[in-house]
Design a protein around this motif. Structure first.
Motif, PDB file in Angstrom:
ATOM      1  N   ILE A  59      -8.603  -4.332   1.398  1.00 15.51           N
ATOM      2  CA  ILE A  59      -6.699  -3.283   1.607  1.00 15.51           C
ATOM      3  C   ILE A  59      -7.069  -1.771   0.976  1.00 15.51           C
ATOM      4  O   ILE A  59      -7.584  -2.047  -0.184  1.00 15.51           O
ATOM      5  CB  ILE A  59      -5.663  -4.034   1.582  1.00 15.51           C
ATOM      6  CG1 ILE A  59      -5.602  -5.065   2.335  1.00 15.51           C
ATOM      7  CG2 ILE A  59      -4.524  -3.232   2.041  1.00 15.51           C
ATOM      8  CD1 ILE A  59      -4.577  -6.361   2.189  1.00 15.51           C
ATOM      9  N   ILE A  60      -6.595  -0.711   2.047  1.00 17.09           N
ATOM     10  CA  ILE A  60      -6.687   0.634   1.735  1.00 17.09           C
ATOM     11  C   ILE A  60      -5.592   0.123   0.918  1.00 17.09           C
ATOM     12  O   ILE A  60      -4.010  -0.076   1.624  1.00 17.09           O
ATOM     13  CB  ILE A  60      -6.835   1.369   2.638  1.00 17.09           C
ATOM     14  CG1 ILE A  60      -8.343   1.511   2.842  1.00 17.09           C
ATOM     15  CG2 ILE A  60      -7.215   3.015   1.627  1.00 17.09           C
ATOM     16  CD1 ILE A  60      -9.123   2.480   4.088  1.00 17.09           C
ATOM     17  N   ILE A  61      -5.069   0.731  -0.330  1.00 15.26           N
ATOM     18  CA  ILE A  61      -3.954   1.143  -1.178  1.00 15.26           C
ATOM     19  C   ILE A  61      -3.473   2.568  -0.990  1.00 15.26           C
ATOM     20  O   ILE A  61      -2.384   2.746  -1.834  1.00 15.26           O
ATOM     21  CB  ILE A  61      -3.741   0.375  -2.298  1.00 15.26           C
ATOM     22  CG1 ILE A  61      -5.073   0.573  -3.208  1.00 15.26           C
ATOM     23  CG2 ILE A  61      -3.787  -0.711  -2.083  1.00 15.26           C
ATOM     24  CD1 ILE A  61      -4.618  -0.132  -4.525  1.00 15.26           C
ATOM     25  N   GLN A  62      -4.708   3.357  -1.222  1.00 16.55           N
ATOM     26  CA  GLN A  62      -4.626   5.252  -1.204  1.00 16.55           C
ATOM     27  C   GLN A  62      -5.860   5.686  -0.649  1.00 16.55           C
ATOM     28  O   GLN A  62      -7.169   5.213  -0.876  1.00 16.55           O
ATOM     29  CB  GLN A  62      -5.115   5.492  -2.775  1.00 16.55           C
ATOM     30  CG  GLN A  62      -4.780   7.130  -3.254  1.00 16.55           C
ATOM     31  CD  GLN A  62      -4.698   6.868  -4.606  1.00 16.55           C
ATOM     32  OE1 GLN A  62      -3.528   6.690  -4.932  1.00 16.55           O
ATOM     33  NE2 GLN A  62      -6.179   7.413  -4.738  1.00 16.55           N
TER      34      GLN A  62
ATOM     35  N   VAL B 109      -3.860  11.191 -10.087  1.00 17.42           N
ATOM     36  CA  VAL B 109      -3.778  10.278  -9.397  1.00 17.42           C
ATOM     37  C   VAL B 109      -2.528   9.515  -9.982  1.00 17.42           C
ATOM     38  O   VAL B 109      -1.984   8.912 -10.634  1.00 17.42           O
ATOM     39  CB  VAL B 109      -4.835   9.491  -9.764  1.00 17.42           C
ATOM     40  CG1 VAL B 109      -4.638   7.724  -8.874  1.00 17.42           C
ATOM     41  CG2 VAL B 109      -5.783   9.336  -9.583  1.00 17.42           C
ATOM     42  N   GLY B 110      -1.841   9.632  -8.567  1.00 22.52           N
ATOM     43  CA  GLY B 110      -0.041   8.974  -8.325  1.00 22.52           C
ATOM     44  C   GLY B 110       0.156   8.552  -7.528  1.00 22.52           C
ATOM     45  O   GLY B 110      -0.411   8.539  -6.316  1.00 22.52           O
ATOM     46  N   VAL B 111       1.447   9.396  -6.998  1.00 22.50           N
ATOM     47  CA  VAL B 111       2.557   9.093  -5.899  1.00 22.50           C
ATOM     48  C   VAL B 111       1.966   9.824  -4.848  1.00 22.50           C
ATOM     49  O   VAL B 111       1.834  11.224  -5.306  1.00 22.50           O
ATOM     50  CB  VAL B 111       4.018   8.768  -6.261  1.00 22.50           C
ATOM     51  CG1 VAL B 111       4.926   9.108  -4.636  1.00 22.50           C
ATOM     52  CG2 VAL B 111       4.372   8.709  -7.250  1.00 22.50           C
TER      53      VAL B 111
ATOM     54  N   THR C  88       0.850  -0.967  -0.419  1.00 24.58           N
ATOM     55  CA  THR C  88      -0.169   0.053  -0.028  1.00 24.58           C
ATOM     56  C   THR C  88       0.578   1.721   0.208  1.00 24.58           C
ATOM     57  O   THR C  88       2.293   0.734  -0.449  1.00 24.58           O
ATOM     58  CB  THR C  88      -1.186   0.091   1.099  1.00 24.58           C
ATOM     59  OG1 THR C  88      -0.146  -0.057   3.038  1.00 24.58           O
ATOM     60  CG2 THR C  88      -1.677  -0.877   1.653  1.00 24.58           C
ATOM     61  N   GLU C  89       0.043   2.509  -0.038  1.00 24.51           N
ATOM     62  CA  GLU C  89       1.324   3.507   0.035  1.00 24.51           C
ATOM     63  C   GLU C  89       1.785   3.794   1.446  1.00 24.51           C
ATOM     64  O   GLU C  89       1.430   3.182   2.350  1.00 24.51           O
ATOM     65  CB  GLU C  89      -0.084   4.953  -0.717  1.00 24.51           C
ATOM     66  CG  GLU C  89      -0.186   5.317  -1.557  1.00 24.51           C
ATOM     67  CD  GLU C  89      -0.857   6.540  -1.894  1.00 24.51           C
ATOM     68  OE1 GLU C  89      -1.917   6.852  -0.825  1.00 24.51           O
ATOM     69  OE2 GLU C  89      -1.212   6.991  -2.633  1.00 24.51           O
TER      70      GLU C  89
END
Length: 1532
Positions: free
Chosen positions: A729-732, A649-651, A360-361
């Protein structure tokens, strides 16, 4: 010349030939080549003609008929042949001595110590894997793997003789009277190996005669033979034997022979043996039947259906079924399942799915996790910066190849999480250090002086409105730009503004009027046109300004009073003027010479020597523009969007923007110390902007993975509710107004599939009819009845699943308990027998200690009408027992467990993001102690009987770690130097030491303090000397007429703090440079009339000389360091790394100061070095890093393990955790406790125990074969092994397999008269290795057992069988060593025996060549008084006697030796006497305290030779004599 073949090129040489030898030679074949795999390939080699001396020649010189072939067919090997062919290795042959290979004869050494070197060979061939057929060519296997070796070295150990134990004691006599036999036996401990001696006789006999017999001796004995094989009973209606099925036809019969045996061993008629009843000669038996299984099934498909390079292989299996279970001790069933590794091959096999880790982030960088316990910033976490920690979650996903055409779509969709076990690679880190940039404060310069009154806009002067401005500048840009700085310009309204004015540069010399030499005159001013900023501009711009007028002055004439020029105006006393303040400036001049008094101009009074004027007369009303913070960036609809929302949408933390927006802020005019005023009060030209463009960040929606698959339902049995779950799962995380994350991240549901209990059980079927021995066998036995008697009955057994449904027999054989018995003894009642049903179960008790429980049975059939069956004394139909009065007692047992914190101590952070390391490590927990429950008979029972859940629970405390506690930083000290670079210091001191694993303290000094020292730079002009005007001359030697001569002037000199507006406040004098202090008094000559009058010296002009290296030095000054002034430049260490006040660690700055040093080593103002061009671009600041104090982070506790023991008191449950983050810097170390335990609930240990075997008994016979019996009982214990346990009902052990099979076994009752038997096999000996000097030779371990011979009659010994022994390999053997042991000599003999290293006396094992002498004798005999035969075989004398030998070396006599008596303390006799022992064998008459103090010096040993000490004494005397002679010679 000979033929040769090779792969090299051929070189032709021309020679002259005569008669030479030529032969064809050939070399090795080349590699097999071919277009297809397998037979049909070809290989070639080069063939050439070579001379006998070795050089190559023409082919024509060799015989063409003898030329070898240069090409042949071969087997072309391909890579896939590796799966078809392999090397087949034969067993190693016997080890042959190396000497035998050369000579052909085995030559063994006389004494073997470590064995003999040998060589062993084996056969190696290339075969097909499938059927073992030899390959067409050995080169096929050599292509993939070199040929294994055919020979290897080996060791032939020394011969090891058979080792036997000592004999047992003699048995009692075989007869009570007459002549019998006694025997004793021994058993084999180690078999003979490697050519050692065979085992000796294990039995010894001796004749015994207890006494004469009374009456005739019994000559016959009734002997019972062994039972014959179990035979199949012949059916009455069929001629051939039926087939055997499981549970059917498993009962047969067997017979034995009963004979009458004479003492000679011959059998005679039964009538000769007097016996009332003969033993039974028949019985029912279980037919022996081996296990029967089916053929192997075909191999199942490979469990792996995909191809994966370097991945794990799959496996396929094949099985076979049980057709018939083993019966009657038949062979057990073989393995029913085989597994082999496999790898799918072929073009259609798809590649295996690959699983990769995905993350994830990273979460937001958090600094608070690095703060110590005492850090006051814990109360307010806002604004923290510097080094921090961030986390992320790691999950496993299926790696799929993305189609470029759909990559945009696939990039939006996250992969579905799968089980973490599918990802084989190590998971990525879940924690990392991060950095939050610390905000940079706005650093401003001091205010400049107020400028002139100028128009707000010089292009528009109609408003007649003016302002005086003062400014300051930004020295250090703050974070976020200059917009966050305070105002930089202040304004004061003023009258008569002007944009340009004349600047008085200087006044020319005073020119007297009318061209006189002295008297009144004027000074012409030199002016320059300047703007409001003080810059020189064109003079035309000042055309409207008032030009300064010439200044009236006076050139003193002779005899006039002479005054000095006016000094410069002082700085204005106030920056503005108001009701209570008014700005003033002052200047002064002094008298240089007094008037002569005769017509000269007189000097003015002291008041006229000073002038005061007003300055800064503008009011103290200061205005400035004040700005508010910029507002939120809102979308500007007038500007088209730059890109779409999705483009951003990116890093996380990127600078992506989606459109242009607009920001506004509030700008007001503020009067200092008053507040907001109308905007017209402030200059409009310097008004800050209120609107600016901005970039709108893209909206980011929350991104989550799809739900994972539902977890598998737990494989539990029973009615417990089973759940399965899935997660996403939260990825962002959302940002900038994006869509929020869903609240539900996990889902749970009940399992739909029914509970499946994986287990198998045996199911028994109804007993079949009792089967008797055939009547044809029984009919000759007295009292036999055809339809009744003892027999056996059988039943069928099948395998079933625990949850119902039949299963294969192999499953129960593998997973279920022991198979129930298939047969049992039975009794068919005869016509007159009473028949009863089996006992029912006891009725249940409603309450302990109250009432009774009963069980019943009934008469069946005709037995109901027989009177003898109604006798309740013989055939009771009911039994009554009192209900048990069970009392239970609970008590604690074992140690307390570790202190265990309650579950759920983890702190959760953002949704879906776990904060690793935030596990509760301290506080209140609980520890547990097991409870044990006993009944009234002190037997262990289940803890539920004591109404206990199995534990005692007690609160406990795990102490929390306490970090090192220091005080707050003290204030910074004053800079150590007032001019140039110095240092300032602050400190902390220790308030509390760390404990319980808290953060350690930094390195402290001897007073427990830690210091921080930073460089500082003091402006050399911040403190200046300020001197007042000189006072009036005080003439010390006054000439009243002339008013001149020597005089003194004084003035006050003060040290003042210098500001932008000039010196302000007085300070201590030590802050100013004492070398630059102006004089406070001066002596001088007051000019007299007619003397030349000079003014004071002016300022020194700039030096015209060229600068040298020794005038000034540029020094880079560090903290507390000195620079060698002999160098021009001095590069020293950097300061310590300095962090922001809001940072704990991370990026910082280290500094050093630039110092300008004069040639004498004194620090001066930097302007001196700047004027000389020495201000190079030195690097004064550098980035640095302070290591972050990262605490150790541990994983969650694992689930509790299974109990270490299935029953008993000592079982434990364990759980463990692992390290996720290694501590760094001054972070907390990891807790020592990485595993915890707590006791298991106590469960009773039930086991079957067997009583000792009974004596061998035979029914109705005196000798022969009988039976031994033992009881099998159920016992309960606590599993510690320290107690025998208590007897309980057999039903408690119902689910346990018996540890030893059988409760009866055959035995020999007694030796019949004339019989000769072998004993039972002894127990297996301890496992023994083949060793040399304690080192294992590598031949493995072996153990042995043996049978000895027993006999009854002396005349039958020749008929006895041979003794037997057998050996078998074993594991975990030990090395034994054997050595000879000897006893004390008794006369001329002693005991000699062999002993093993464990203390056991044995026969064999010790080398016979090293056997000590057991008997000694002397020739001639030792017949002299006090003499005896020594171990060496010569005559010696007893103790206290010495030998006197004859000339031929024989003992002549034994004489008493002299006795040297050494007196003890308290003995009055101080002399040493030589006495002769009159009777050495008699007790001594000395005092009790003198016992053992007399030494007997015997120069000769028992063998007549001088003892060693005699030689030593002689050598010492010789050395002493040499020493005395040498000293005497030196003295002369």
């Amino acid at each position: 010349v000979i033929w040769r073949s090779d792969l090299a090129e051929c070189v032709c040489v021309c020679v002259i030939y005569q008669e030479v030898l030529v032969l064809p030679l050939q070399g090795p074949w080349g590699r097999c080549m071919g277009s297809e795999c397998g037979p049909g390939g070809s290989q070639s080699r080069a063939v050439w003609c070579a001379h006998s001396e070795g050089w190559t020649t023409l082919h024509t010189n060799c015989d063409q008929a003898e030329r070898p072939e240069n090409q042949q067919s071969c087997f072309h090997v391909c890579d896939w042949h590796k799966d078809l062919y392999d090397w087949q290795l034969g067993a190693w042959n016997q080890c042959v001595p190396v000497s035998m290979r050369s000579t052909g004869v085995i030559q063994r050494p006389a004494v073997c110590l470590h064995g003999e070197e040998g060589i062993q060979t084996r056969e190696v061939g290339c075969v097909q894997k499938a059927d073992g057929v030899p390959a067409e060519d050995v080169a096929i296997c050599e292509y993939f793997e070199p040929k294994p070796r055919l020979e290897q070295a080996c060791l032939i150990p020394c011969p090891q003789d058979c080792v036997v134990s000592q004999f047992t004691p003699w048995t009692s006599c075989s007869k009570m009277c007459g002549t019998g036999l006694q025997n004793r036996v021994r058993f084999v401990l180690a078999p003979p190996m490697f050519g050692g001696s065979a085992c000796p006789n294990l039995t010894e006999f001796q004749i015994c005669q207890p006494g004469p017999c009374v009456g005739p001796e019994s000559l016959y004995s009734l002997r019972v033979g062994s039972w014959g094989p179990c035979s199949v009973p012949l059916p009455r209606t069929a001629r051939q034997a039926p087939t055997l099925n499981q549970g059917k036809d498993v009962v047969g019969y067997q017979t034995r022979e009963v004979t009458c045996v004479h003492r000679s061993g011959n059998a005679d008629a039964l009538s000769l043996c007097s016996q009332e009843s003969l033993p039974v000669t028949y019985q029912a038996c279980v037919l022996t039947k081996d296990c029967e299984v089916s053929d192997w099934t075909d191999w199942s498909p490979c469990s792996k259906d995909c191809y994966e390079l370097n991945g794990p292989t799959g496996e396929h299996t094949r099985t076979r079924r049980v057709h018939l279970l083993p019966v009657g001790g038949g062979a057990e069933c073989p393995e029913l399942e085989e597994k082999e590794p496999c790898t799918p091959q072929g073009e259609g096999v798809p590649p295996c799915i690959v699983y990769n880790w995905k993350t994830t982030e990273w979460t937001e960088c958090r600094v608070d996790m690095l703060l110590s316990q005492q850090d006051r910033r814990r109360g307010n976490l806002t604004g923290l910066c510097g080094g921090g920690v961030q986390n992320r979650e790691v999950y496993c996903v299926q790696a799929t190849s993305v189609d470029p055409a759909s990559s945009a779509l696939k990039s939006k969709e996250a992969s579905r999480p799968v089980d973490d076990d599918l990802c084989l690679s190590p998971p990525p880190n879940t924690t990392q250090l991060c950095h939050i940039p610390c905000p940079v404060e706005c650093d401003l310069s001091s205010w400049s002086a107020w400028g002139p009154c100028t128009f707000e806009n010089c292009l528009d002067t109609a408003a007649k409105k003016g302002f005086k401005l003062r400014k300051r500048r930004v020295i250090n840009e703050p974070t976020g730009g200059t917009g966050s700085c305070p105002h930089l310009v202040e304004a004061i309204p003023c009258d008569e503004p002007s944009c340009y004015d004349w600047l008085l540069v200087k006044l020319e010399e005073c020119i007297p009027d009318n061209e006189r030499e002295c008297g009144p005159g004027t000074q012409i001013p030199q002016v320059q046109c300047v703007n409001s900023d003080g810059e020189y501009v064109d003079r035309q711009l000042c055309r409207d300004a008032i030009l300064p007028m010439p200044v009236i002055c006076e050139v003193p004439c002779p005899k006039d009073c002479v005054l000095s020029p006016w000094a410069s105006w002082s700085l204005c006393s106030h920056t503005c003027s108001g009701k209570n303040t008014e700005g003033k400036q002052m200047r002064a001049r002094s008298v240089l010479a007094y008037s002569a008094g005769e017509g000269g101009v007189q000097c003015p009074n002291s008041i006229a020597l000073q002038e005061v004027r007003s300055c800064n007369d503008h009011p103290c009303t200061v205005y400035h523009w004040q700005t508010g913070p910029w507002g939120q960036c809102i979308e500007d609809t007038s500007v088209p969007p730059a890109n779409s929302t999705a483009a951003g949408v990116g890093v996380r933390g990127g600078d992506s923007s989606c459109s242009v927006g607009m920001q506004t802020r509030k700008v007001i005019c503020v009067r200092v110390n008053v507040g907001q005023v109308p905007p017209k009060k402030c200059p409009e030209s310097i008004r800050p902007e209120t609107v600016r463009p901005c970039l709108l960040p893209c909206k980011r929606d929350c991104s989550v993975t799809p739900y994972s698959d539902w977890s598998a339902c737990p494989a539990t049995c029973g009615n417990t509710k089973r759940k399965q779950n899935r997660k996403r799962i939260i990825i962002q995380l959302p940002a900038n107004g994006g869509q929020d994350c869903p609240e539900v991240l996990t889902q749970e549901r009940d399992c739909e599939a029914p509970s499946v209990c994986l287990g198998y059980r045996w199911k028994t079927h109804k007993w079949r009819r009792c089967q008797l021995v055939p009547w044809s066998v029984r009919q000759d036995s007295p009292g036999a009845v055809e339809t009744c008697g003892p027999g056996l009955q059988a039943r069928a057994v099948s395998c079933w699943k625990q949850d119902g449904g039949p299963a294969d027999m192999g499953a129960c054989l593998k997973f279920a308990s022991s198979m129930p018995s298939l047969t049992q003894p039975c009794q068919l009642p005869c016509q007159d027998d009473c028949q009863l049903t089996t006992w029912s179960k006891f009725s249940s008790c409603t309450q302990d200690c109250v009432g009774v429980k009963t069980r019943k049975r009934m008469l069946v059939g005709k037995s109901k009408k027989r009177d003898q069956c109604k006798n309740n004394q013989v055939y009771p139909l009911s039994e009554i027992q009192y209900c048990p009065c069970n009392k239970y007692n609970a008590q604690p047992v074992g140690n307390w467990s570790d202190c265990i914190l309650p579950e759920g101590g983890r702190v959760e952070g953002q949704p879906g993001m776990k904060i690793q390391g935030d596990i509760k490590e301290c506080g209140q927990g609980y520890r547990y102690q097991a409870m044990v429950c006993y009944d009234q008979d002190n037997r262990l029972v289940e803890t539920s009987r004591c109404n206990s859940h199995g534990y005692i629970e007690e609160a406990c405390i795990i102490p929390c770690p306490s970090d090192c506690k220091l005080s707050e930083w003290s204030n910074w000290s004053r800079c150590s130097k007032s001019c140039g670079s110095g240092v300032k210091v602050r400190s902390k001191w220790l308030r509390e030491k760390p404990y319980n694993g808290g953060r350690p303290c930094p390195k402290l000094d001897h007073v427990n303090q830690v210091y921080e020292v930073v460089p500082c730079l003091s402006d050399c002009g911040q403190y200046v000397w300020v001197a007042e005007p000189w006072s009036v001359w005080k003439v010390s030697n006054v000439d009243l007429k002339e008013n001149c001569g020597e005089g003194v002037q004084t003035r006050k000199v003060r040290c003042m703090q210098n500001t932008m507006d000039g010196p302000s406040d007085s300070v201590e004098d030590y802050l100013c440079d004492p070398e630059e202090m102006p004089l406070g008094a001066r002596d001088s000559q007051l000019p007299c009339p007619e003397d030349c009058v000079l003014s004071d010296w002016g300022v020194w002009s700039r030096c015209s000389l060229v600068w040298t290296d020794t005038d000034y030095l540029v020094v880079l000054s560090p903290i507390l360091s000195l620079c060698n002034i002999s160098d021009i430049l001095c590069f020293l260490d950097w300061s310590t790394c300095q962090l922001s006040e809001r940072a704990v660690c991370g990026s910082g700055i280290k500094t050093r100061m630039l110092d300008c040093v004069r040639s004498d080593g004194k620090s001066v103002d930097l302007k001196f070095c700047e004027e000389l061009g020495l201000d190079r671009k030195w690097q004064m600041n550098a980035s640095c890093v302070v290591e972050c104090p990262v605490n150790c982070q541990l994983s969650d506790w694992s689930p509790w393990s299974e109990c270490t023991q299935t029953c008993g008191l000592a079982g434990k449950l364990w759980r463990r955790r692992t390290m996720l983050q290694v501590p760094q810097g001054d972070g907390r170390t990891c807790p020592r406790q990485r595993e915890q335990w707590k006791p298991c609930p106590v469960r009773p240990c039930y086991q079957w125990r067997y009583s000792p075997w009974s004596e061998c008994k035979s029914e109705g016979a005196r000798c022969g074969e009988g039976l031994r019996f033992r009881n099998v009982s159920c016992f309960v214990s606590d599993g510690s092994g320290q107690e025998e346990g208590s007897l309980v009902d057999d039903e408690m052990c119902g689910n346990l397999e018996p540890s030893v099979d059988g409760d009866k076994r055959l035995c020999t009752v007694c030796l019949c008269t004339g019989d000769c038997y072998l004993t039972d096999w002894t127990v297996w000996s301890p496992c023994q290795l083949s060793c040399v000097s304690g080192d294992d030779l590598g031949f493995g371990s072996v153990q042995v057992r043996s049978r000895a011979v027993l006999a009854q009659e002396p005349e039958n010994l020749l008929q006895c069988p041979e003794q037997e022994w057998e050996a078998r390999p074993c594991t975990e053997g030990q090395c034994y060593e054997y050595k000879w042991m000897t006893g004390a000599w008794r006369s001329s003999s002693r005991l000699v025996w062999c002993q093993r290293s464990d203390g056991l006396n044995v026969t064999g094992g010790c080398p016979m060549t090293a056997q000590p002498v057991a008997d000694r004798s002397c020739d001639p005999a030792c017949n002299k008084p006090r003499s005896f035969c020594t171990e060496a075989g010569v005559c010696g004398c007893e103790e206290r006697y010495t030998e006197v030998m004859t000339s031929d070396g024989l003992l002549d006599q034994c004489t008493v030796i002299p006795v040297l008596e050494i007196p003890t303390a308290g003995d009055n006799r101080a002399d040493v006497k030589t006495i002769r022992a009159v009777s050495p064998t008699q007790p001594s008459n000395s005092l009790p305290g003198r016992a053992g103090r007399t030494w007997f010096l015997q120069p000769f040993g028992p063998d007549g030779k001088l003892k060693t000490w005699v030689y030593g004494v002689a050598a010492g005397a010789f050395v002493l004599l040499i020493f005395i002679v040498s000293m005497t010679f030196l003295a002369w």
